[in-house]
Design a protein around this motif. Sequence first.
Motif, PDB file in Angstrom:
ATOM      1  N   LEU A 114      -4.853 118.279  -2.851  1.00 41.92           N
ATOM      2  CA  LEU A 114      -5.005 119.667  -3.029  1.00 41.92           C
ATOM      3  C   LEU A 114      -3.540 120.130  -3.370  1.00 41.92           C
ATOM      4  CD1 LEU A 114      -6.749 122.295  -3.158  1.00 41.92           C
ATOM      5  CD2 LEU A 114      -6.360 122.428  -0.810  1.00 41.92           C
ATOM      6  N   GLY A 115      -2.484 120.054  -2.635  1.00 43.06           N
ATOM      7  CA  GLY A 115      -1.257 120.757  -2.917  1.00 43.06           C
ATOM      8  C   GLY A 115      -1.262 122.083  -2.448  1.00 43.06           C
ATOM      9  N   THR A 116      -0.426 122.705  -2.872  1.00 45.84           N
ATOM     10  CA  THR A 116      -0.183 124.094  -2.661  1.00 45.84           C
ATOM     11  C   THR A 116      -1.077 124.974  -3.858  1.00 45.84           C
ATOM     12  OG1 THR A 116       2.049 123.814  -1.721  1.00 45.84           O
ATOM     13  CG2 THR A 116       1.475 125.941  -2.418  1.00 45.84           C
ATOM     14  N   ILE A 117      -1.877 125.796  -3.516  1.00 54.09           N
ATOM     15  CA  ILE A 117      -2.688 126.433  -4.361  1.00 54.09           C
ATOM     16  C   ILE A 117      -1.951 127.560  -4.857  1.00 54.09           C
ATOM     17  CG2 ILE A 117      -4.788 128.011  -4.468  1.00 54.09           C
ATOM     18  CD1 ILE A 117      -6.114 126.179  -2.076  1.00 54.09           C
ATOM     19  N   THR A 118      -2.224 127.895  -6.027  1.00 48.50           N
ATOM     20  CA  THR A 118      -1.317 128.877  -6.905  1.00 48.50           C
ATOM     21  C   THR A 118      -2.207 130.066  -7.163  1.00 48.50           C
ATOM     22  OG1 THR A 118      -1.403 127.653  -9.029  1.00 48.50           O
ATOM     23  CG2 THR A 118       0.610 127.396  -7.708  1.00 48.50           C
ATOM     24  N   SER A 119      -3.428 129.532  -7.783  1.00 50.74           N
ATOM     25  CA  SER A 119      -4.380 130.604  -8.005  1.00 50.74           C
ATOM     26  C   SER A 119      -5.947 130.282  -7.530  1.00 50.74           C
ATOM     27  CB  SER A 119      -4.336 131.074  -9.332  1.00 50.74           C
ATOM     28  OG  SER A 119      -4.386 129.950 -10.330  1.00 50.74           O
ATOM     29  N   ILE A 120      -6.859 131.027  -7.533  1.00 48.24           N
ATOM     30  CA  ILE A 120      -8.208 130.989  -7.497  1.00 48.24           C
ATOM     31  C   ILE A 120      -8.869 131.816  -8.329  1.00 48.24           C
ATOM     32  CG2 ILE A 120      -9.996 130.931  -5.761  1.00 48.24           C
ATOM     33  CD1 ILE A 120      -8.110 130.079  -3.554  1.00 48.24           C
ATOM     34  N   THR A 121      -9.834 131.704  -9.109  1.00 49.31           N
ATOM     35  CA  THR A 121     -10.646 132.453  -9.778  1.00 49.31           C
ATOM     36  C   THR A 121     -11.861 132.187  -9.575  1.00 49.31           C
ATOM     37  OG1 THR A 121      -8.879 132.159 -11.608  1.00 49.31           O
ATOM     38  CG2 THR A 121     -10.751 133.242 -12.422  1.00 49.31           C
ATOM     39  N   LEU A 122     -12.792 133.344  -9.395  1.00 51.97           N
ATOM     40  CA  LEU A 122     -14.265 133.037  -9.073  1.00 51.97           C
ATOM     41  C   LEU A 122     -14.644 134.085 -10.219  1.00 51.97           C
ATOM     42  CD1 LEU A 122     -12.676 133.760  -6.221  1.00 51.97           C
ATOM     43  CD2 LEU A 122     -14.927 133.361  -5.595  1.00 51.97           C
ATOM     44  N   VAL A 123     -15.769 133.379 -11.012  1.00 52.67           N
ATOM     45  CA  VAL A 123     -16.293 134.234 -12.321  1.00 52.67           C
ATOM     46  C   VAL A 123     -17.670 134.215 -12.010  1.00 52.67           C
ATOM     47  CG1 VAL A 123     -16.718 133.896 -14.760  1.00 52.67           C
ATOM     48  CG2 VAL A 123     -14.553 133.274 -13.507  1.00 52.67           C
ATOM     49  N   GLY A 124     -18.441 135.278 -12.415  1.00 50.85           N
ATOM     50  CA  GLY A 124     -20.064 135.293 -12.255  1.00 50.85           C
ATOM     51  C   GLY A 124     -20.574 135.647 -11.153  1.00 50.85           C
ATOM     52  N   HIS A 125     -21.378 137.017 -11.043  1.00 55.84           N
ATOM     53  CA  HIS A 125     -21.702 137.218  -9.907  1.00 55.84           C
ATOM     54  C   HIS A 125     -21.170 136.975  -8.457  1.00 55.84           C
ATOM     55  CE1 HIS A 125     -24.855 136.228 -12.972  1.00 55.84           C
ATOM     56  NE2 HIS A 125     -25.701 137.550 -12.554  1.00 55.84           N
ATOM     57  N   VAL A 126     -20.032 137.405  -8.587  1.00 62.31           N
ATOM     58  CA  VAL A 126     -18.980 137.204  -7.378  1.00 62.31           C
ATOM     59  C   VAL A 126     -19.464 138.037  -6.394  1.00 62.31           C
ATOM     60  CG1 VAL A 126     -16.646 137.188  -6.400  1.00 62.31           C
ATOM     61  CG2 VAL A 126     -17.032 136.613  -8.910  1.00 62.31           C
ATOM     62  N   VAL A 127     -19.469 137.542  -4.909  1.00 63.43           N
ATOM     63  CA  VAL A 127     -19.835 138.244  -3.988  1.00 63.43           C
ATOM     64  C   VAL A 127     -19.119 137.474  -2.828  1.00 63.43           C
ATOM     65  CG1 VAL A 127     -21.537 138.798  -2.012  1.00 63.43           C
ATOM     66  CG2 VAL A 127     -22.283 138.794  -4.458  1.00 63.43           C
ATOM     67  N   ILE A 128     -18.228 138.657  -1.864  1.00 59.59           N
ATOM     68  CA  ILE A 128     -17.253 138.198  -1.028  1.00 59.59           C
ATOM     69  C   ILE A 128     -17.515 138.921   0.215  1.00 59.59           C
ATOM     70  CG2 ILE A 128     -14.941 137.644  -0.339  1.00 59.59           C
ATOM     71  CD1 ILE A 128     -14.197 137.949  -3.333  1.00 59.59           C
ATOM     72  N   GLU A 129     -18.151 138.392   1.254  1.00 58.02           N
ATOM     73  CA  GLU A 129     -18.253 139.296   2.514  1.00 58.02           C
ATOM     74  C   GLU A 129     -17.499 138.610   3.742  1.00 58.02           C
ATOM     75  OE1 GLU A 129     -23.172 139.616   2.491  1.00 58.02           O
ATOM     76  OE2 GLU A 129     -22.462 137.557   2.105  1.00 58.02           O
ATOM     77  N   GLN A 130     -17.053 139.622   4.243  1.00 60.82           N
ATOM     78  CA  GLN A 130     -16.231 139.316   5.634  1.00 60.82           C
ATOM     79  C   GLN A 130     -16.143 140.502   6.775  1.00 60.82           C
ATOM     80  OE1 GLN A 130     -11.768 138.941   4.698  1.00 60.82           O
ATOM     81  NE2 GLN A 130     -11.824 137.210   5.935  1.00 60.82           N
ATOM     82  N   SER A 131     -16.355 140.301   7.751  1.00 59.11           N
ATOM     83  CA  SER A 131     -16.279 141.480   8.783  1.00 59.11           C
ATOM     84  C   SER A 131     -16.941 142.608   8.339  1.00 59.11           C
ATOM     85  CB  SER A 131     -14.683 141.940   9.071  1.00 59.11           C
ATOM     86  OG  SER A 131     -14.154 140.598   9.579  1.00 59.11           O
ATOM     87  N   GLY A 132     -18.186 142.567   7.924  1.00 65.38           N
ATOM     88  CA  GLY A 132     -19.153 143.546   7.744  1.00 65.38           C
ATOM     89  C   GLY A 132     -18.709 144.457   6.587  1.00 65.38           C
ATOM     90  N   ARG A 133     -17.808 143.872   5.652  1.00 67.54           N
ATOM     91  CA  ARG A 133     -17.479 144.453   4.166  1.00 67.54           C
ATOM     92  C   ARG A 133     -18.211 143.380   3.232  1.00 67.54           C
ATOM     93  NH1 ARG A 133     -11.894 145.578   6.923  1.00 67.54           N
ATOM     94  NH2 ARG A 133     -13.051 144.111   8.393  1.00 67.54           N
ATOM     95  N   ARG A 134     -18.020 144.106   2.213  1.00 71.60           N
ATOM     96  CA  ARG A 134     -18.426 143.194   1.039  1.00 71.60           C
ATOM     97  C   ARG A 134     -17.810 143.609  -0.354  1.00 71.60           C
ATOM     98  NH1 ARG A 134     -23.888 140.798  -0.044  1.00 71.60           N
ATOM     99  NH2 ARG A 134     -24.556 140.945  -2.319  1.00 71.60           N
ATOM    100  N   ALA A 135     -17.618 142.747  -1.233  1.00 72.84           N
ATOM    101  CA  ALA A 135     -17.022 142.880  -2.573  1.00 72.84           C
ATOM    102  C   ALA A 135     -17.716 142.396  -3.618  1.00 72.84           C
ATOM    103  CB  ALA A 135     -15.527 142.558  -2.504  1.00 72.84           C
TER     104      ALA A 135
END
Length: 181
Positions: A86-107
């Motif tokens: 894995l190493g040190t992550i420089t970037s993460i890209t999520l594509v297509g119907h992205v849903v992110i949920e955390q602590s009662g919040r949603r993006a």
Amino acid sequence: MKHLLSRTCLFLLGLLPLAASPLAAQGVGEDTVVTSDKLEMVGKDEQNHFFFQDNVVVTGTNLKATCDEMTVIASRVTEQAAVGELGTITSITLVGHVVIEQSGRRAESGRAEIFPREGKVVLTEDPVVYDSEGTVKGERIELYKNEKKARVFGGAKNEPGKRPTVTLPSIGDMGYKEGSK
């Protein structure tokens, strides 16, 4: 509104542990797990690329994210680092119907880019962030962890539906009533 934007910023920047999971390695919280129908790893001279495709699901401490595709780019820690390490992550890209949920919040968005070194998250393609205190949307939403700052951008002036918009719960009628003193 300022309170909502700062909560929104903290929520989305909570995604950064997804990118740098040393807390899981220290026994704090749960491991971050990524599942998908396909995974391809490509080792390059200075970076490793991980391509997750179809039904991508990321789970971790107080986090669930889903999308169609996710790309993780990690710098190799040393020249002797193995392909696929894995190493040190420089970037993460999520594509297509992205849903992110955390602590009662949603993006939700069509695309999310996470830059852990910069402490920055960029949501594009019709981004919307929901929580119990309201909704924020625009053409582009940028969040900066270290500055505790959120920036919401609109589209061109001829695209009125793409203006930054914050929707808050009703504060009730504070108007003048006929017949009152």
